[in-house]
Design a protein around this motif. Structure first.
Motif, mmCIF file in Angstrom:
data_model
loop_
_atom_site.group_PDB
_atom_site.id
_atom_site.type_symbol
_atom_site.label_atom_id
_atom_site.label_comp_id
_atom_site.label_asym_id
_atom_site.label_seq_id
_atom_site.Cartn_x
_atom_site.Cartn_y
_atom_site.Cartn_z
ATOM 1 N N SER A 30 0.824 -1.203 0.000
ATOM 2 C CA SER A 30 0.000 0.000 0.000
ATOM 3 C C SER A 30 0.863 1.259 0.000
ATOM 4 N N SER A 31 2.063 1.162 0.507
ATOM 5 C CA SER A 31 3.028 2.253 0.442
ATOM 6 C C SER A 31 4.418 1.658 0.624
ATOM 7 N N GLN A 33 8.488 2.707 1.937
ATOM 8 C CA GLN A 33 9.358 3.687 2.571
ATOM 9 C C GLN A 33 10.823 3.336 2.292
ATOM 10 N N THR A 48 8.430 8.436 1.782
ATOM 11 C CA THR A 48 7.342 7.473 1.596
ATOM 12 C C THR A 48 6.745 7.708 0.218
ATOM 13 N N VAL A 50 3.533 6.381 -2.297
ATOM 14 C CA VAL A 50 2.222 5.760 -2.112
ATOM 15 C C VAL A 50 1.575 5.349 -3.436
ATOM 16 N N THR A 51 1.714 6.176 -4.439
ATOM 17 C CA THR A 51 1.012 5.948 -5.699
ATOM 18 C C THR A 51 1.921 5.237 -6.700
ATOM 19 N N GLU A 54 4.859 6.842 -8.810
ATOM 20 C CA GLU A 54 5.226 8.101 -8.133
ATOM 21 C C GLU A 54 6.741 8.272 -8.087
ATOM 22 N N ARG A 69 3.195 -1.102 -7.867
ATOM 23 C CA ARG A 69 3.448 -0.974 -6.420
ATOM 24 C C ARG A 69 4.067 -2.235 -5.834
ATOM 25 N N GLU B 100 2.688 5.442 8.223
ATOM 26 C CA GLU B 100 3.884 4.883 7.603
ATOM 27 C C GLU B 100 5.158 5.605 8.035
#
Lengths: 110, 113
Positions: A30-31, A33, A48, A50-51, A54, A69, B100
């Motif tokens: 989902s994300s 880091q 971070t 996320v998309t 990105e 992702r 996060e």
């Protein structure tokens, strides 16, 4: 089970060179880091994403999240000795669980 | 000004002993974590606590018992220490809305002899 593989595992380069570190998985996150950890200290969050697709920039560091992702890359331009450290990617699986990558140890020589 | 603090920083003990590691965060976060980093620097989540309640327990042996007396503290008690428990243990915290973004403590280096 290792879900996030980083490459290369070790990298030693001269000051001023460019480099890219990869973080790959077969899982969707989902994300994602990126952290840097220095000897004797805890990891410090760099960014971070996320998309899918990105791209984020932090001075000489460029981070990209894969379209699906599942993977990410960290590119450093004109590396400096201060960039030396252990780089860790981490993917979020749900709200409270984070899977860390296998790590890339970077050494930048002056 | 330390955001996430851990004590002790170093812990050397004999196999079979029981020991505790303490963690405190002054960031007002509602979630805290324990991670274990092995000799190859692989960092693995052990526990996640949200508002003092256990959320994640990643198949950690029941010799490890976390306790959260309040939202700012998450302690880790380890019974009957084994050689394989030698590692660096990191505490971290995060907050609702920016889950996060985890802030890590400096780590506790545990060596079991």
């Amino acid at each position: 089970t290792q879900l996030l593989e980083q490459s290369p595992q070790f990298l030693s380069i001269q000051e001023g060179e460019n480099l890219t570190v990869y973080c790959n998985s077969s899982s969707v996150f989902s994300s994602l880091q990126w952290y840097r950890q220095e000897p004797g200290e805890g990891p410090v969050l760099l960014v971070t994403v996320v998309t899918g697709g990105e791209v984020k920039k932090l001075k000489r560091l460029t981070f990209q999240f894969g379209d699906a992702r599942k993977d990410s890359s960290l590119h450093i331009t004109a590396a400096q000795p201060g960039d030396t450290g252990l780089y860790l990617c981490a993917g979020a699986k749900g709200t409270y669980k984070y899977i860390f990558g296998t790590g890339t140890r970077l050494k930048v020589l002056a | 000004d330390t955001a996430v603090s851990q004590t002790p920083k170093y812990l050397v003990t004999q196999m079979g002993n029981d020991k505790s590691i303490k963690c405190e965060q002054n960031l007002g976060h509602d979630t805290m974590y324990w991670y274990k980093q092995d000799s190859k620097k692989f960092l693995k989540i052990m526990f996640s606590y949200n508002n003092k309640e256990l959320i994640i327990n990643e198949t950690v042996p029941n010799r490890f018992s976390p306790k959260s007396p309040d939202k700012a503290h998450l302690n880790l008690h380890i019974n009957s220490l084994e050689l394989g428990d030698s590692a660096v243990y990191f505490c971290a915290s995060s907050q609702e809305g920016r889950r996060e973004t985890q802030y890590f403590g400096p780590g506790t280096r545990l060596l079991v002899l």
